[in-house]
Design an enzyme around this catalytic site. Structure first.
Site, PDB file in Angstrom:
ATOM      1  CG  ASP A  16      18.588  44.548  27.516  1.00 51.66           C
ATOM      2  OD1 ASP A  16      19.714  44.100  27.801  1.00 51.66           O
ATOM      3  OD2 ASP A  16      18.084  45.537  28.101  1.00 51.66           O
ATOM      4  CD  GLN A  53      27.471  48.153  44.944  1.00 49.48           C
ATOM      5  OE1 GLN A  53      28.293  47.498  44.307  1.00 49.48           O
ATOM      6  NE2 GLN A  53      27.374  48.046  46.240  1.00 49.48           N
ATOM      7  NE  ARG A  89      29.128  41.788  47.260  1.00 55.60           N
ATOM      8  CZ  ARG A  89      30.023  40.851  47.437  1.00 55.60           C
ATOM      9  NH1 ARG A  89      30.719  40.811  48.541  1.00 55.60           N
ATOM     10  NH2 ARG A  89      30.240  39.945  46.520  1.00 55.60           N
ATOM     11  CB  THR A  95      23.016  38.269  36.923  1.00 59.89           C
ATOM     12  OG1 THR A  95      22.496  38.354  35.602  1.00 59.89           O
ATOM     13  CG2 THR A  95      22.812  39.592  37.659  1.00 59.89           C
ATOM     14  CG  ASN A  96      28.850  38.727  39.677  1.00 55.37           C
ATOM     15  OD1 ASN A  96      28.936  37.541  39.959  1.00 55.37           O
ATOM     16  ND2 ASN A  96      29.790  39.377  39.015  1.00 55.37           N
ATOM     17  CB  VAL A 127      27.176  34.218  39.602  1.00 56.99           C
ATOM     18  CG1 VAL A 127      28.340  33.467  40.189  1.00 56.99           C
ATOM     19  CG2 VAL A 127      26.492  33.397  38.529  1.00 56.99           C
ATOM     20  CG  ASP A 157      36.440  32.800  39.760  1.00 53.22           C
ATOM     21  OD1 ASP A 157      36.535  33.821  40.423  1.00 53.22           O
ATOM     22  OD2 ASP A 157      35.385  32.475  39.168  1.00 53.22           O
ATOM     23  CG  HIS A 163      32.135  34.515  40.829  1.00 54.71           C
ATOM     24  ND1 HIS A 163      33.384  34.450  40.280  1.00 54.71           N
ATOM     25  CD2 HIS A 163      31.576  35.646  40.331  1.00 54.71           C
ATOM     26  CE1 HIS A 163      33.574  35.487  39.472  1.00 54.71           C
ATOM     27  NE2 HIS A 163      32.487  36.228  39.491  1.00 54.71           N
TER      28      HIS A 163
HETATM   29  P1  NAD Z   1      25.499  45.843  31.609  1.00 58.57           P
HETATM   30  O1  NAD Z   1      24.953  46.968  32.433  1.00 58.57           O
HETATM   31  O2  NAD Z   1      26.384  46.139  30.456  1.00 58.57           O
HETATM   32  O3  NAD Z   1      24.270  44.969  31.053  1.00 58.57           O
HETATM   33  C1  NAD Z   1      23.161  44.640  31.812  1.00 58.57           C
HETATM   34  C2  NAD Z   1      21.978  44.515  30.874  1.00 58.57           C
HETATM   35  O4  NAD Z   1      20.862  44.017  31.609  1.00 58.57           O
HETATM   36  C3  NAD Z   1      21.568  45.850  30.241  1.00 58.57           C
HETATM   37  O5  NAD Z   1      21.524  45.745  28.830  1.00 58.57           O
HETATM   38  C4  NAD Z   1      20.189  46.112  30.837  1.00 58.57           C
HETATM   39  O6  NAD Z   1      19.309  46.822  29.966  1.00 58.57           O
HETATM   40  C5  NAD Z   1      19.715  44.683  31.085  1.00 58.57           C
HETATM   41  N1  NAD Z   1      18.609  44.598  32.039  1.00 58.57           N
HETATM   42  C6  NAD Z   1      18.454  45.260  33.222  1.00 58.57           C
HETATM   43  N2  NAD Z   1      17.286  44.945  33.778  1.00 58.57           N
HETATM   44  C7  NAD Z   1      16.665  44.062  32.950  1.00 58.57           C
HETATM   45  C8  NAD Z   1      15.426  43.384  32.986  1.00 58.57           C
HETATM   46  N3  NAD Z   1      14.579  43.549  34.001  1.00 58.57           N
HETATM   47  N4  NAD Z   1      15.138  42.558  31.957  1.00 58.57           N
HETATM   48  C9  NAD Z   1      15.982  42.389  30.918  1.00 58.57           C
HETATM   49  N5  NAD Z   1      17.172  43.013  30.829  1.00 58.57           N
HETATM   50  C10 NAD Z   1      17.506  43.840  31.831  1.00 58.57           C
HETATM   51  O7  NAD Z   1      26.211  44.875  32.634  1.00 58.57           O
HETATM   52  P2  NAD Z   1      27.297  43.735  32.275  1.00 58.57           P
HETATM   53  O8  NAD Z   1      28.649  44.304  32.377  1.00 58.57           O
HETATM   54  O9  NAD Z   1      26.855  43.048  31.035  1.00 58.57           O
HETATM   55  O10 NAD Z   1      27.117  42.741  33.517  1.00 58.57           O
HETATM   56  C11 NAD Z   1      25.955  41.937  33.640  1.00 58.57           C
HETATM   57  C12 NAD Z   1      26.043  41.086  34.896  1.00 58.57           C
HETATM   58  O11 NAD Z   1      27.095  40.127  34.762  1.00 58.57           O
HETATM   59  C13 NAD Z   1      26.369  41.903  36.164  1.00 58.57           C
HETATM   60  O12 NAD Z   1      25.596  41.410  37.232  1.00 58.57           O
HETATM   61  C14 NAD Z   1      27.837  41.586  36.394  1.00 58.57           C
HETATM   62  O13 NAD Z   1      28.212  41.739  37.749  1.00 58.57           O
HETATM   63  C15 NAD Z   1      27.865  40.140  35.970  1.00 58.57           C
HETATM   64  N6  NAD Z   1      29.213  39.564  35.731  1.00 58.57           N
HETATM   65  C16 NAD Z   1      29.385  38.282  36.108  1.00 58.57           C
HETATM   66  C17 NAD Z   1      30.617  37.656  35.984  1.00 58.57           C
HETATM   67  C18 NAD Z   1      30.774  36.231  36.444  1.00 58.57           C
HETATM   68  O14 NAD Z   1      31.901  35.701  36.534  1.00 58.57           O
HETATM   69  N7  NAD Z   1      29.681  35.543  36.731  1.00 58.57           N
HETATM   70  C19 NAD Z   1      31.694  38.365  35.419  1.00 58.57           C
HETATM   71  C20 NAD Z   1      31.474  39.678  35.002  1.00 58.57           C
HETATM   72  C21 NAD Z   1      30.229  40.275  35.178  1.00 58.57           C
END
Ligand code: NAD
Length: 317
Positions: free
Chosen positions: A38, A86, A92, A123-124, A126, A152, A179
């Site tokens: 991270d 965000q 967006r 990551t979204n 996605v 989903d 998604h």
């Molecule tokens: P979060 O904020 O809890 O975690 C994000 C992490 O990314 C943090 O620990 C942050 O330090 C780290 N980060 C940021 N920039 C970075 C970089 N340059 N290098 C390394 N690490 C970095 O967020 P979350 O709730 O864990 O969500 C993460 C992603 O997952 C979001 O984009 C969210 O929208 C997505 N998500 C996707 C789905 C899906 O179905 N695909 C479902 C839920 C959430």
């Protein structure tokens, strides 16, 4: 020599990333080395310590540690769940552009490490971030996968199982497309065991109806909004979906999962990454299954693909 070494690197140890890691440890036997990376190094270190302290209660042993990009060199899978939240007033597309910068700081160093495995993106948005990973890494498309509509689809099966009072595992149905808001359920493809649900709905000796199906589809589409409203973020479900995909890859399962994969003419589209039923095995995407959609479903799919194309075209890579 240990020939059964299965190594996963997780980049982004936030809620989604760690829900995945926690599921991986608890399900056991899927991989035996997990590296946490991270931008917040202290967080990754703390998470590694916390997980390690649970190993005494886990089904199988695992080597878990906070690492560096060079640790990706011999990994089988790199999971990306890193992202930025965000900001107030941010569009967006602005958010997306900032996430592209995040991915630039990740994908480059992963590739530079000599990594030769499979990228799995959560990551979204996605589908777009998966395509960004593909473009930045220049890996073959079979080795770049997004979680797509896998979560989903799980939500849909759970709700249909509840509606028909049948084990969700005996419901065969998919959510396909982006998604996001333009995703949809091709009703013509929904089966209860091998019986088409459309046949069950047309039978007026039961109480099941098409309107209820539409309601279930809407519930699936809006599930994330509801969860976010209630608890700010969604993470357990997606953590388990990532675990499922990782298991399918490392176990060379050839399982059908609705991941975000690159289309090369399937469904009359190419170049976009979008959620479609895909056979997943040791080398990533083995084959994209092309469902026989009705004309109306094909139009919906096309519209969903256009949404993704527009978003991607608005980005500076
Ligand atoms: P979060 O904020 O809890 O975690 C994000 C992490 O990314 C943090 O620990 C942050 O330090 C780290 N980060 C940021 N920039 C970075 C970089 N340059 N290098 C390394 N690490 C970095 O967020 P979350 O709730 O864990 O969500 C993460 C992603 O997952 C979001 O984009 C969210 O929208 C997505 N998500 C996707 C789905 C899906 O179905 N695909 C479902 C839920 C959430």
């Amino acid at each position: 020599m240990n020939t059964d070494r299965r190594k996963v690197v997780l980049i982004g140890t936030g809620m989604v990333g760690m829900s995945f890691a926690y599921a991986l440890v608890n399900q056991g036997g899927i991989c035996n080395e997990l590296v946490l990376i991270d931008v917040n190094k202290l967080r990754a270190q703390g998470e590694a310590m916390d997980l390690n302290h649970g190993l005494a209660f886990a089904k199988s042993n695992m080597k878990i540690y906070a690492g560096e990009y060079k640790d990706c060199k011999d990994a089988d899978i790199v999971v990306i769940a890193a992202g930025v939240a965000q900001k107030e007033g941010e569009t967006r597309l602005d958010l997306l552009q900032r996430n592209v910068e995040v991915f630039r700081s990740i994908v480059g160093p992963v590739v530079k490490s000599g990594f030769d495995g499979i990228f799995l993106v959560a990551t979204n948005p996605v589908d777009i971030m998966t395509r960004v990973t593909y473009e930045l890494s220049r890996f073959g498309s079979s080795r770049v996968i997004g979680t797509g509509t896998s979560l989903d689809t799980a939500r849909l099966r759970y709700l249909l199982g509840d509606y028909f009072t049948v084990d969700p595992k005996n419901i065969h149905a998919y959510v396909i497309g982006e998604h996001g808001d333009s995703e949809f359920v091709p009703l013509s493809q929904v089966m209860l065991a091998t019986k088409p649900v459309s046949t069950i709905l047309a039978d007026d000796r039961n109480e099941y109806c098409v309107d209820d199906m539409k309601q279930i589809e809407e519930q699936v589409r809006t599930a994330a909004y509801k969860i976010i409203e209630a608890k700010r973020a969604t993470y357990y479900g997606i953590g388990m979906a990532i675990t499922r995909i990782v298991k399918a890859i490392l176990g060379d399962e050839n399982s059908v999962l609705t991941v975000s994969a690159k289309l090369c003419g399937e469904y009359g589209a190419r170049d976009i990454f979008i959620g479609v039923p895909t056979i997943i095995g040791r080398n990533g995407v083995k084959e994209i299954l092309e469902l026989t959609l009705t004309d109306e479903e094909q139009k919906k799919f096309h519209a969903s693909g256009n949404v993704l194309r527009e978003y991607f075209d608005g980005l500076t890579l």
